[in-house]
Design an enzyme around this catalytic site. Structure first.
Site, PDB file in Angstrom:
ATOM      1  N   LYS A 124       0.862  -1.183   0.000  1.00  0.00           N
ATOM      2  CA  LYS A 124       0.000   0.000   0.000  1.00  0.00           C
ATOM      3  C   LYS A 124       0.892   1.225   0.000  1.00  0.00           C
ATOM      4  CE  LYS A 124      -4.440   0.664   0.111  1.00  0.00           C
ATOM      5  NZ  LYS A 124      -5.495  -0.285  -0.265  1.00  0.00           N
ATOM      6  N   ASP A 164      -6.922   3.973  -4.687  1.00  0.00           N
ATOM      7  CA  ASP A 164      -7.587   3.776  -3.400  1.00  0.00           C
ATOM      8  C   ASP A 164      -8.281   5.123  -3.118  1.00  0.00           C
ATOM      9  OD1 ASP A 164      -7.571   1.667  -1.038  1.00  0.00           O
ATOM     10  OD2 ASP A 164      -7.387   3.590  -0.061  1.00  0.00           O
TER      11      ASP A 164
HETATM   12  N1  GLU Z   1      -7.177  -0.108  -3.132  1.00  0.00           N
HETATM   13  C1  GLU Z   1      -7.894  -1.292  -3.499  1.00  0.00           C
HETATM   14  C2  GLU Z   1      -7.920  -2.246  -2.328  1.00  0.00           C
HETATM   15  O1  GLU Z   1      -7.978  -1.809  -1.183  1.00  0.00           O
HETATM   16  C3  GLU Z   1      -7.430  -1.892  -4.810  1.00  0.00           C
HETATM   17  C4  GLU Z   1      -5.985  -2.236  -4.882  1.00  0.00           C
HETATM   18  C5  GLU Z   1      -5.501  -2.699  -6.261  1.00  0.00           C
HETATM   19  O2  GLU Z   1      -6.285  -2.763  -7.196  1.00  0.00           O
HETATM   20  O3  GLU Z   1      -4.300  -2.975  -6.348  1.00  0.00           O
HETATM   21  O4  GLU Z   1      -7.934  -3.430  -2.468  1.00  0.00           O
END
Ligand code: GLU
Length: 446
Positions: A124, A164
């Protein structure tokens, strides 16, 4: 495993990182019993290793705003765990972003990605940059400055960021543009959530919300219930809430509330195509308020300062931010007869709220299972990029359906209780953990 000792050690090493400590505790409490049946995990100190990120990059992001003033933000990438695949996870741009928030999200992502059935590790990242009130040009300059620092640490087989909170298609476009310029060689799959003309997957924008509703469908079916005619209150009006509202409406439910930081919109007649499209306009306006929805659609009413959970509904879907539904909100929902809550946001409910739902015996499922359709479709986007082709909407939707069904099955397999009911929190945590732990064990002490 000595849970209290592990938590005490973590609290000492990471003082005040409340979201991170909350997320770790929730997972460790669920897996304790199963973990203790595996002495080989204990010997390899899997828990002590799995709770710490592999590494964190922190960097300064300096950019110039529209007034010509110099602004400095902090940027981060938390590469949490790569036991089952390259690091994968979104970027969050929000004024409250800090290491604790990104570590909790990276930790959750590790298990969520394991649940998707696809080979993706957890990561993240993001920044304390606040998109609210910024012009498109400011957002572009910030994204470019952010990528100038990040680009060397990501890559198709290394680490693949996506969106996100605060990062959608527009931001991914600016980030990708700068990445390709710096790399001097076109790497199609280094970010996901791309535009349809430059390697994006059909359905990726809708995938988190659609996947969540597919999961809820399975959960309801098993409990002898249905979405048909059910009333839904959801928080937020961004990309995730939009996808959830769209699919819920298509499946016969009535979305009677959406909300923002400014208050709640009560929408007794449910959604129309026009209303659903308007949610995207609200998000794109960068104002972060939901009130204009009620000005535009007179059958809806806006109440300032209230949450979506004040509206009487059958199903509550937190779609915005961590800890957005607390113990008091849960009590209000339960008093109003809510019989299902599914977290679409990551860790949308506080431990007190989860406890209240479980005590009351209503259906409850955690974010890492419910919202995994987003990152799963990112995984499908990576596959299409590798193969240099693009699948039709029907193909992607079928795969998303299959993945959400598999996640539901895994939750049932690991979460079935003695009384026959399914503890989805336990099921999701154990299923995700077992996969990553086994992969770490087989690859030695590294
Ligand atoms: N931010 C999204 C999540 O919490 C998607 C992450 C992604 O597609 O890599 O899963």
């Amino acid at each position: 495993m000595d849970l209290n000792k592990i938590m005490a050690d973590l609290e000492r090493k990471h003082p005040g990182e409340s979201e991170y400590l909350q997320a770790v505790r929730e997972v460790l409490e669920s897996i304790e019993e199963v973990y203790n049946q595996h002495p080989e995990f204990e010997k390899a100190k899997i828990v002590e290793r799995i709770v710490e990120p592999d590494r964190i990059f922190t960097f300064r992001v300096t950019w110039v705003d529209d007034k010509g003033e110099v602004q400095t933000n902090l940027g981060y990438r938390v590469q949490f765990n790569s036991a089952i695949g390259p690091y994968k996870g979104g970027l969050r741009f929000h004024k409250a972003v800090n290491p604790s928030m990104l570590k909790f999200l990276g930790f959750e992502q590790t298990f969520k990605n394991a649940l998707t059935t696809l080979p993706m590790g957890g990561a993240k990242g993001g920044s304390d940059f606040d998109p609210v009130g910024k012009s498109d040009a400011e957002i572009m300059r910030f994204c470019q400055a952010f990528m100038t620092e990040l680009w060397n640490n990501i890559g198709v087989d290394t680490d693949v960021p996506a969106g996100d909170v605060g990062v959608g298609g527009r931001e991914i476009g600016f980030l990708n543009g700068m990445y390709q310029k710096l790399a001097r060689k076109y790497h199609t799959g280094v970010l996901t959530g791309k535009g349809m003309t430059w390697g994006g997957s059909i359905l990726r924008p809708e995938a988190t919300g659609y996947g969540a509703l597919y999961f809820v469908e399975h959960m309801l079916r098993m409990a002898g219930r249905s979405l048909e005619g059910a009333t839904i209150a959801l928080s937020g009006f961004g990309n995730v809430a939009w996808g959830a509202a769209k699919k819920a409406t298509e499946l016969g439910a009535k979305v009677i509330a959406i909300s923002g930081p400014d208050g709640v919109v009560y929408n007794p007649n449910g959604m129309t195509d026009e209303k659903i499209d308007y949610m995207l306009e609200l998000r794109a306006s960068n104002r972060n308020i939901v009130a204009p929805f009620a000005e535009r659609f007179p059958d809806a009413t806006f109440t300032p300062g209230k949450k979506a959970w004040s509206v009487k509904c059958d199903i509550a879907l937190p779609c915005a931010f961590q800890n957005e539904l607390n113990g008091d909100d849960a009590a209000e929902l339960l008093a109003n007869g809510t019989w299902c809550c599914a977290e679409v946001s990551n860790m949308g409910c506080t431990p007190e709220a989860i406890h209240a739902f479980q005590q009351a015996g209503i259906l409850f499922a955690p974010g890492k299972a419910v919202n995994a359709g987003g990152v799963a479709t990112s995984g499908l986007e990576m596959t299409q990029n590798c193969m240099h082709l693009s699948w039709s909407g029907k193909e992607v939707d079928e795969k998303l359906h299959f993945i959400m069904e598999s996640i539901h099955e895994a939750c049932v397999k690991f979460g079935r209780q003695a009384d026959g009911r399914v503890d989805y929190v336990k099921g999701a945590n154990i299923a995700g953990f077992m996969k990553v732990a086994q992969a770490m064990l087989e690859q030695g002490i590294i």
